[in-house]
Design a protein around this motif. Sequence first.
Motif, PDB file in Angstrom:
ATOM      1  N   LEU A  10       4.225   6.088 -62.521  1.00  0.00           N
ATOM      2  CA  LEU A  10       4.952   6.504 -61.313  1.00  0.00           C
ATOM      3  C   LEU A  10       4.218   6.029 -60.063  1.00  0.00           C
ATOM      4  N   PHE A  11       2.876   6.120 -60.085  1.00  0.00           N
ATOM      5  CA  PHE A  11       2.141   5.692 -58.889  1.00  0.00           C
ATOM      6  C   PHE A  11       2.324   4.196 -58.638  1.00  0.00           C
ATOM      7  N   GLU A  12       2.329   3.405 -59.726  1.00  0.00           N
ATOM      8  CA  GLU A  12       2.580   1.964 -59.565  1.00  0.00           C
ATOM      9  C   GLU A  12       3.921   1.747 -58.850  1.00  0.00           C
ATOM     10  N   GLU A  19       9.520   2.825 -48.423  1.00  0.00           N
ATOM     11  CA  GLU A  19       8.957   3.806 -47.476  1.00  0.00           C
ATOM     12  C   GLU A  19       7.432   3.856 -47.533  1.00  0.00           C
ATOM     13  N   TYR A  20       6.859   3.441 -48.675  1.00  0.00           N
ATOM     14  CA  TYR A  20       5.408   3.579 -48.829  1.00  0.00           C
ATOM     15  C   TYR A  20       4.707   2.323 -48.285  1.00  0.00           C
ATOM     16  N   TYR A  21       4.525   2.334 -46.943  1.00  0.00           N
ATOM     17  CA  TYR A  21       3.966   1.168 -46.241  1.00  0.00           C
ATOM     18  C   TYR A  21       2.459   0.960 -46.476  1.00  0.00           C
ATOM     19  N   LEU A 129     -10.658   1.242 -50.958  1.00  0.00           N
ATOM     20  CA  LEU A 129      -9.348   0.843 -50.432  1.00  0.00           C
ATOM     21  C   LEU A 129      -8.279   1.897 -50.737  1.00  0.00           C
ATOM     22  N   GLY A 130      -7.064   1.608 -50.290  1.00  0.00           N
ATOM     23  CA  GLY A 130      -5.914   2.439 -50.640  1.00  0.00           C
ATOM     24  C   GLY A 130      -5.857   3.771 -49.920  1.00  0.00           C
ATOM     25  N   SER A 131      -6.682   3.945 -48.892  1.00  0.00           N
ATOM     26  CA  SER A 131      -6.778   5.229 -48.191  1.00  0.00           C
ATOM     27  C   SER A 131      -7.085   6.368 -49.160  1.00  0.00           C
ATOM     28  N   GLY A 134      -8.761   9.416 -47.881  1.00  0.00           N
ATOM     29  CA  GLY A 134      -7.911  10.437 -47.267  1.00  0.00           C
ATOM     30  C   GLY A 134      -7.469  11.521 -48.230  1.00  0.00           C
ATOM     31  N   ASN A 135      -7.692  11.327 -49.508  1.00  0.00           N
ATOM     32  CA  ASN A 135      -7.312  12.373 -50.457  1.00  0.00           C
ATOM     33  C   ASN A 135      -8.417  13.419 -50.630  1.00  0.00           C
ATOM     34  N   PHE A 136      -9.484  13.290 -49.834  1.00  0.00           N
ATOM     35  CA  PHE A 136     -10.572  14.274 -49.902  1.00  0.00           C
ATOM     36  C   PHE A 136     -10.704  15.014 -48.589  1.00  0.00           C
ATOM     37  N   ALA A 174       7.032   8.338 -46.265  1.00  0.00           N
ATOM     38  CA  ALA A 174       6.145   7.640 -47.208  1.00  0.00           C
ATOM     39  C   ALA A 174       5.803   8.524 -48.409  1.00  0.00           C
ATOM     40  N   TYR A 175       5.910   9.837 -48.223  1.00  0.00           N
ATOM     41  CA  TYR A 175       5.569  10.764 -49.312  1.00  0.00           C
ATOM     42  C   TYR A 175       6.788  11.535 -49.820  1.00  0.00           C
ATOM     43  N   ASP A 176       7.961  11.169 -49.311  1.00  0.00           N
ATOM     44  CA  ASP A 176       9.184  11.833 -49.771  1.00  0.00           C
ATOM     45  C   ASP A 176      10.291  10.778 -49.785  1.00  0.00           C
ATOM     46  N   VAL A 181      10.775   9.059 -56.287  1.00  0.00           N
ATOM     47  CA  VAL A 181       9.653   8.680 -57.165  1.00  0.00           C
ATOM     48  C   VAL A 181       8.429   9.551 -56.875  1.00  0.00           C
ATOM     49  N   THR A 182       8.153   9.780 -55.592  1.00  0.00           N
ATOM     50  CA  THR A 182       6.998  10.613 -55.249  1.00  0.00           C
ATOM     51  C   THR A 182       7.226  12.060 -55.697  1.00  0.00           C
ATOM     52  N   ALA A 183       8.472  12.514 -55.612  1.00  0.00           N
ATOM     53  CA  ALA A 183       8.796  13.859 -56.122  1.00  0.00           C
ATOM     54  C   ALA A 183       8.494  13.927 -57.621  1.00  0.00           C
ATOM     55  N   ALA A 184       8.912  12.904 -58.357  1.00  0.00           N
ATOM     56  CA  ALA A 184       8.661  12.886 -59.806  1.00  0.00           C
ATOM     57  C   ALA A 184       7.159  12.851 -60.093  1.00  0.00           C
ATOM     58  N   PHE A 185       6.425  12.106 -59.258  1.00  0.00           N
ATOM     59  CA  PHE A 185       4.966  11.999 -59.403  1.00  0.00           C
ATOM     60  C   PHE A 185       4.313  13.370 -59.211  1.00  0.00           C
ATOM     61  N   ASN A 186       4.766  14.092 -58.204  1.00  0.00           N
ATOM     62  CA  ASN A 186       4.214  15.430 -57.936  1.00  0.00           C
ATOM     63  C   ASN A 186       4.591  16.399 -59.058  1.00  0.00           C
ATOM     64  N   GLU A 220       0.531  17.005 -46.441  1.00  0.00           N
ATOM     65  CA  GLU A 220       0.307  17.918 -47.567  1.00  0.00           C
ATOM     66  C   GLU A 220       1.446  17.791 -48.561  1.00  0.00           C
ATOM     67  N   MET A 221       1.090  17.735 -49.814  1.00  0.00           N
ATOM     68  CA  MET A 221       2.080  17.747 -50.889  1.00  0.00           C
ATOM     69  C   MET A 221       2.065  19.126 -51.523  1.00  0.00           C
ATOM     70  N   HIS A 222       3.252  19.683 -51.670  1.00  0.00           N
ATOM     71  CA  HIS A 222       3.377  20.994 -52.293  1.00  0.00           C
ATOM     72  C   HIS A 222       4.443  20.954 -53.384  1.00  0.00           C
ATOM     73  N   THR A 250      -0.647  20.765 -53.898  1.00  0.00           N
ATOM     74  CA  THR A 250      -1.190  19.852 -54.909  1.00  0.00           C
ATOM     75  C   THR A 250      -2.081  18.748 -54.354  1.00  0.00           C
ATOM     76  N   GLU A 251      -1.837  18.301 -53.123  1.00  0.00           N
ATOM     77  CA  GLU A 251      -2.611  17.149 -52.628  1.00  0.00           C
ATOM     78  C   GLU A 251      -2.571  17.062 -51.119  1.00  0.00           C
ATOM     79  N   ASN A 252      -3.616  16.452 -50.552  1.00  0.00           N
ATOM     80  CA  ASN A 252      -3.659  16.118 -49.138  1.00  0.00           C
ATOM     81  C   ASN A 252      -3.836  14.620 -48.979  1.00  0.00           C
ATOM     82  N   SER A 253      -3.322  14.104 -47.887  1.00  0.00           N
ATOM     83  CA  SER A 253      -3.602  12.716 -47.544  1.00  0.00           C
ATOM     84  C   SER A 253      -3.913  12.679 -46.041  1.00  0.00           C
ATOM     85  N   TYR A 254      -5.204  12.671 -45.736  1.00  0.00           N
ATOM     86  CA  TYR A 254      -5.638  12.698 -44.333  1.00  0.00           C
ATOM     87  C   TYR A 254      -5.321  11.378 -43.651  1.00  0.00           C
TER      88      TYR A 254
HETATM   89  N1  TRP Z   1      -4.159   7.518 -51.655  1.00  0.00           N
HETATM   90  C1  TRP Z   1      -2.715   7.601 -51.687  1.00  0.00           C
HETATM   91  C2  TRP Z   1      -2.228   8.245 -50.397  1.00  0.00           C
HETATM   92  O1  TRP Z   1      -2.726   9.268 -50.003  1.00  0.00           O
HETATM   93  C3  TRP Z   1      -2.274   8.381 -52.892  1.00  0.00           C
HETATM   94  C4  TRP Z   1      -0.832   8.849 -52.914  1.00  0.00           C
HETATM   95  C5  TRP Z   1       0.267   8.164 -52.541  1.00  0.00           C
HETATM   96  C6  TRP Z   1      -0.374  10.121 -53.337  1.00  0.00           C
HETATM   97  N2  TRP Z   1       1.398   8.924 -52.741  1.00  0.00           N
HETATM   98  C7  TRP Z   1       1.029  10.120 -53.223  1.00  0.00           C
HETATM   99  C8  TRP Z   1      -1.021  11.248 -53.809  1.00  0.00           C
HETATM  100  C9  TRP Z   1       1.783  11.238 -53.570  1.00  0.00           C
HETATM  101  C10 TRP Z   1      -0.257  12.348 -54.148  1.00  0.00           C
HETATM  102  C11 TRP Z   1       1.120  12.351 -54.043  1.00  0.00           C
HETATM  103  O2  TRP Z   1      -1.359   7.704 -49.755  1.00  0.00           O
END
Ligand code: TRP
Length: 294
Positions: A10-12, A19-21, A129-131, A134-136, A174-176, A181-186, A220-222, A250-254
């Motif tokens: 899914l991440f690939e 949307e995921y620039y 790379l890949g930001s 920002g996930n920390f 970019a996250y919705d 796909v991002t919903a399925a990933f979460n 923020e991903m919830h 579930t996740e942050n992306s700073y």
């Molecule tokens: N490092 C990527 C980012 O923060 C990882 C990522 C992309 C991600 N889409 C996501 C992490 C969706 C969790 C959910 O952009």
Amino acid sequence: MFYDDAGFRLFERITTLPEYYPCRTERQLLEEHAENIVMSACGSARRLRIVELGAGSACKTHILLAAALRQGIEVIYMPLDVSADALETACESIAEAFPPVRVLPQVVNYVSAPPQLSPFIGPTLALYLGSSIGNFKPCESRTILRNLGTQLKADDSFLLGTDLVKEESTLIAAYDDSQGVTAAFNLNILMRLNRELGSNFDVNAFRHSVRWNADESRIEMHLQSIRRQVVEIPLAELELHLDKDETIHTENSYKFDDDALRTLLSQTSFRWELMWKDPQQWYALTLSRKAAYA
Ligand code: TRP
């Protein structure tokens, strides 16, 4: 939790979404500035060690390896990742595309402990790379960079890829994404918990929810519970009581700006040197040097 086999696939797909620039923007920046990055890192030396944190499939690293080989530089590439599978794929594709590159993979968790790099005669270029930084949380990202710094010599180079603060609607999209796909990933996290910890999450009783938290400068991903419910997670000895609309975060992306990047680097033993951004200023590659002190 995100990156089991299904999660990796899914991440690939996320990385190719319109949307995921971040992914394509970073790739364009690397393509445009690869020669310069390699020359800055190498100076007058004819060999370069490239160390990559969280290398994953390392597909963007190909751009830098190609640039180094074009300049006749001898390259040693050390991809570091927690995933042995991802590293294996990365090594295979690099061995095939660049036979002269010596590849020394290491399966490590660079978050919990400093990576152990052997002493090297010549310059090292570290990549993150890949930001992914920002996930920390800020204190964790400082630890990661300080740990990296302990493994570098004065004037070794560090290339950091970071997503930048921008208009909220662009960030949210970019996250919705519209294909979900991002919903399925979460939501895949819940299936993984069911499989691995014997929980009984009803995946249909949760929805993917994305928020921009301006105070913390993060996406923020919830997973939001669509009804009041109880979930058992036997192997974690947990019983979750969720109200309607309550979320599992579930996740942050700073997202960064120049000031935040300068501060992060200077606090972690790096000297900011060069920065490249795309014309829209959505993404940045920052090249810094390991400071002589600390
Ligand atoms: N490092 C990527 C980012 O923060 C990882 C990522 C992309 C991600 N889409 C996501 C992490 C969706 C969790 C959910 O952009």
